[in-house]
Design a protein around this motif. Structure first.
Motif, short mmCIF file in Angstrom:
data_model
loop_
_atom_site.label_atom_id
_atom_site.label_comp_id
_atom_site.label_asym_id
_atom_site.label_seq_id
_atom_site.Cartn_x
_atom_site.Cartn_y
_atom_site.Cartn_z
N LYS A 42 22.93 -13.71 6.05
CA LYS A 42 24.11 -14.45 5.57
C LYS A 42 25.23 -14.45 6.61
O LYS A 42 25.77 -15.51 6.96
N SER A 43 25.57 -13.26 7.09
CA SER A 43 26.68 -13.20 8.07
C SER A 43 26.33 -13.93 9.35
O SER A 43 27.18 -14.56 9.97
N THR A 44 25.05 -13.84 9.73
CA THR A 44 24.62 -14.56 10.92
C THR A 44 24.85 -16.05 10.76
O THR A 44 25.35 -16.73 11.67
N PRO A 84 36.17 -13.03 7.27
CA PRO A 84 34.95 -12.35 7.74
C PRO A 84 34.60 -11.11 6.91
O PRO A 84 35.45 -10.54 6.24
N GLU A 85 33.33 -10.76 7.01
CA GLU A 85 32.85 -9.54 6.37
C GLU A 85 33.63 -8.34 6.93
O GLU A 85 33.90 -8.28 8.13
N GLY A 86 34.01 -7.43 6.05
CA GLY A 86 34.75 -6.25 6.51
C GLY A 86 36.21 -6.53 6.82
O GLY A 86 36.89 -5.73 7.45
N PHE A 160 33.99 -17.28 2.40
CA PHE A 160 34.25 -15.85 2.19
C PHE A 160 32.97 -15.07 2.39
O PHE A 160 31.98 -15.30 1.69
N ASP A 161 32.96 -14.15 3.32
CA ASP A 161 31.78 -13.30 3.54
C ASP A 161 31.98 -11.97 2.81
O ASP A 161 32.79 -11.14 3.22
N GLU A 162 31.26 -11.79 1.73
CA GLU A 162 31.27 -10.56 0.94
C GLU A 162 32.69 -10.15 0.56
O GLU A 162 33.16 -9.07 0.90
N ILE A 163 33.31 -11.02 -0.21
CA ILE A 163 34.70 -10.81 -0.62
C ILE A 163 34.84 -9.54 -1.46
O ILE A 163 35.89 -8.88 -1.43
#
Ligand SMILES: Nc1ncnc2c1ncn2[C@@H]1O[C@H](COP(=O)(O)OP(=O)(O)O)[C@@H](O)[C@H]1O
Ligand SMILES: [Mg+2]
Lengths: 235, 287
Positions: A42-44, A84-86, A160-163
């Motif tokens: 997903k993040s990729t 971004p994630e994190g 949104f990456d892993e909100i």
């Protein structure tokens, strides 16, 4: 024409293929969910869409414009923002400076005061904390800041990456409420999650990713539990 | 008794100049985690630029800033764009090598163009001094050094805190990935930052030229002062750099008074060693 069109995308980390032949599209006026377990890619996918990674083959179009050769700084100018994630907030900048840097693109600078007001209205907590350093915020507040910062760029599409990663259920509910309000303001939203239930409930269209491939796509209302499990876990 | 204030006050004033000598080095380290070994040569290059304009146009060295600073800014921008930006992701060694090579090239170019003779940026300021309560003298040029130095650091502080460029520079050194997602093009921001860093170097170079004599190889000596300042104050910290400049200036002049003028450099580096032992990250530096 779809707002975002990803076609036959292949992305590698060295010799490792992280995404295989990904094709997806995001229509205007939609919330789209991209789901998948940890390591699914997903993040990729998001890093490639936002220009941080270059695909080896395939294309990405945003509002009809080919964006895969562009750098991230040019893509955000076109109105595509990634949370971004994190969170990746600037820990040595104040909350206010974090938000202002979100309006770095020349187009966004002109309306920064107005945008700032909108963000503070969405997250009053950030207004209270605007003089504090980013590093002093709680996890939930940092997520609000990351969202607010992305909104400052005046995006038309916001991803949104892993909100909800690592946040309390109350905070997650609060953030999803904010996501809905962002959609109401006319922005197109893409949610990328491991949390299947909540994001399927919110989404108009969903893709389920596994090992870098799309295993299921469609309106989540039409998904059976069996299908989802199979696509998500590969059972 | 009160005359012992003389080295203290002169040390503080000279420290303002030292701070400007160090600030560019500190900035580049803070932003890119890189050390520019050509910092001293860029300083002295600006001293020669100033000398050329001063001789051509018969203007005051401080007025030559009008020509020297834009020219050196462009030079810094180009150096970063065409040399340093290519090796940023390759660790520290390539950057050190390239900047060392650049320092040698600049030194020899200056030697060819300007001969090895001692030069100075002559002004009437250099020979004036203020009589303080009939006790001792403070050279006016030291006062100018301090005031200009203080202004440069203050202005830099404002740029960092109040402008998009300043936020972008700080954001890029804080979290590069996030900065790129905000629309920041790191290589462009680095080039602008290098432009600003060499402007500070150029200002200190002109001040040095007005205060002392300089030669094509003087850069090395000032690079060492710059290192001293940023190590004492803390790499990448602006207030730290100011404090580092003052401490180095005072310890040189006060130390020189106590153990003899020939040993004033030594006394500065003794303080440096003490700081390194007690607080290796520098007085205001973060771990
Ligand atoms: N920088 C990297 N270098 C090599 N492999 C990576 C890198 N980042 C991610 N991967 C690998 O790519 C795959 C997909 O990762 P990622 O996109 O982060 O998954 P997700 O976001 O769905 O959890 C994983 O197998 C992961 O180990
Ligand atoms: Mg991920």
């Amino acid at each position: 024409m779809a707002m975002l069109e990803v076609k036959n995308l292949n992305v590698y980390y060295g010799g490792f293929q992280a995404l295989s032949d990904i094709t997806l599209s995001v229509e205007r006026d939609q919330i789209v969910s991209i789901l998948g377990s940890n390591g699914a890619g997903k993040s990729t996918l998001l890093k490639t869409i936002s220009g941080l990674l270059k695909p080896s083959t395939g294309s990405i179009h945003f509002n009809g414009e080919k964006i895969d050769p562009l750098g991230p700084h040019d893509i955000v100018k076109l109105g595509l923002a990634l949370v971004p994630e994190g969170r990746k907030i600037f820990s040595t900048l104040t909350v206010l400076e974090n938000l202002l840097i979100g309006s770095y693109s020349p187009g966004a600078r002109r309306t920064k005061d107005e945008q700032l007001e909108n963000v503070f209205e969405l997250f009053p907590r950030l207004a209270e904390r605007k003089g504090q350093l980013g590093s002093t915020l709680s996890g939930g507040e940092q997520q609000m800041l990351a969202i607010g910062r992305a909104l400052m760029s005046q995006p038309r599409l916001i991803i949104f990456d892993e909100i909800s990663l690592g946040l309390s259920p109350v905070m997650v509910k609060h953030l999803y409420h904010a996501v809905n309000r962002i959609k109401q303001k006319g922005m197109v939203v893409v949610l990328v999650e491991q949390d299947v239930k909540r994001s399927l409930k919110t989404a108009d269209f969903a893709y389920i990713l596994q090992e870098g491939k799309i295993r299921l796509k469609g309106n989540p209302k039409d998904f059976t539990e069996e299908e989802v499990k199979k696509a998500y876990f590969g059972l | 008794m009160l005359t012992s204030l003389e080295p203290l006050i002169n040390g503080i004033l000279l420290g303002g100049l030292y701070a400007v000598i160090g600030i560019g080095l500190s900035m580049i380290f803070g932003i890119m985690r890189q050390v520019n070994l050509a910092h001293g040569e860029l300083m002295i290059l600006a001293s020669y630029f100033s000398l050329v304009f001063l001789q051509l146009l018969g203007i005051h060295p401080l007025v030559t800033f009008l020509f020297v600073l834009p020219a050196i800014f462009i030079l810094g921008y180009l150096i970063q764009t065409f040399l340093f930006n290519w090796v940023l992701e390759k660790g520290m060694e390539p950057y050190l090598m390239i900047s060392f090579g650049l320092s040698i090239i600049l030194q020899n170019a200056m030697l060819l163009l300007f001969t090895p003779d001692a030069r100075t940026l002559q002004t009437s300021l250099a020979i004036k001094s203020i009589n303080v309560f009939n006790l001792f003298y403070v050279p006016v040029i030291y006062l100018v050094d301090f005031v200009v130095g203080f202004l440069v650091l203050g202005l830099l502080h404002l740029i960092m805190k109040k402008t998009y460029l300043g936020w972008a520079i700080r954001a890029a050194s804080d979290n590069l990935t996030a900065a790129r997602l905000m629309g920041i093009n790191p290589k462009r921001v680095y080039a602008l930052a290098m432009g600003i860093a060499v402007i500070t170097a150029a200002i200190s170079g002109v001040l040095v030229g007005m205060t002392f004599t300089f030669y094509p190889h003087s850069g090395t000596q000032y690079l060492i002062i710059a290192f001293g300042v940023v190590i004492i104050g803390g790499l990448g910290s602006l207030p730290g750099t100011f404090l580092g400049g003052l401490i180095l200036g005072v310890s040189q002049l006060v130390g020189g008074r106590i153990i003899g003028p020939g040993l004033q450099l030594l006394s500065g580096y003794i303080i440096l060693l003490i700081v390194l032992t007690i607080r290796p990250q520098g007085i205001l530096g973060r771990k």
